[in-house]
Scaffold this motif. Structure first.
Motif: not given
Length: 172
Positions: A51-52, A80-88, A94-98
Motif C-alpha cells: 500500500d502506498c 506503520i499505522r495502528s488502528w482498531t477494527d470494527k470488532d475492537g 504498513a504503508e509507503v508514504i511516497a
C-alpha cells in the motif's frame, strides 16, 4: 535514524484521489511487487502487495498519470499505522508514504490495442523534426572551452556541429 524505501511494481487498481477537510490531495494505491527469488519448490515468484500513499502535488500527479497496470517506482518512507477494527481488535498496517513517484515503463499507446497498460519499447516515441523553442538561441562562434561549437540556426534534429579540437578543452 534512516527510514527510506524504494519499491517498483505495477498498480493493482487505479489510484484513489481524495481530499482532506482542508483540501489537501491524498492518493492511495497498491503496488504488486514481485520478489527476486522463487519459492523452495521452484514454483512461481511470490508477489507482495504494498500500500502506498502520496500527498499534495505527488498525489495529484499519481492520480492524473498512473492507472491500473502501469509500472511505478515509488521512493519514500515506510510507516506503520495502528488502528482498531470494527470488532475492537488492535491492528497494524504498513504503508509507503511516497515522496517521489516515477514512471517505470514506457508511455502506453492506446492505439496499439494494448489492454494491459504496457506499450512496446518504442511505442509513441519518435524524434521531432524540429525542437520547439530551441531555434532562436545563438551561441557565440568561439565560446571559450567549447572547441568552436556553433548552434544550428534552426532546431532541425539533423543539424549537428562537429568538434574540431580534441577533448582536452572539455570542462569535465
Amino acid at each position: 535514524m534512516l527510514n527510506h524505501i524504494v519499491v517498483m511494481g505495477r498498480l493493482t487498481r487505479d489510484p484513489e484521489l481524495r481530499r482532506t477537510g482542508t483540501g489537501i490531495a491524498v492518493a492511495s494505491f497498491t503496488l504488486a511487487v514481485d520478489r527476486d527469488f522463487t519459492s523452495k519448490d521452484g514454483g512461481e515468484r511470490e508477489t507482495d502487495f504494498i500500500d502506498c500513499v502520496a500527498w499534495r502535488q505527488t498525489g495529484e500527479f499519481v492520480s492524473k498519470y498512473f492507472a491500473k497496470g502501469r509500472m511505478a517506482v515509488v521512493s519514500g518512507r515506510l510507516q506503520i499505522r495502528s488502528w482498531t477494527d470494527k470488532d475492537g481488535n488492535k491492528r497494524r498496517s504498513a504503508e509507503v508514504i511516497a515522496d517521489n513517484v516515477y514512471f517505470g515503463d514506457s508511455k502506453p499507446n492506446a492505439a496499439a490495442g494494448n489492454t494491459c497498460g504496457q506499450a512496446p519499447a518504442n511505442a509513441g516515441y519518435s524524434a521531432p523534426s524540429t525542437a520547439p523553442g530551441y531555434g532562436s538561441y545563438s551561441a557565440p562562434s568561439a565560446a571559450p572551452g567549447y572547441g568552436g561549437y556553433t548552434a544550428p540556426a534552426n532546431g532541425a534534429a539533423s543539424d549537428f556541429a562537429m568538434l574540431e579540437d580534441d577533448d582536452a578543452q572539455l570542462p569535465f
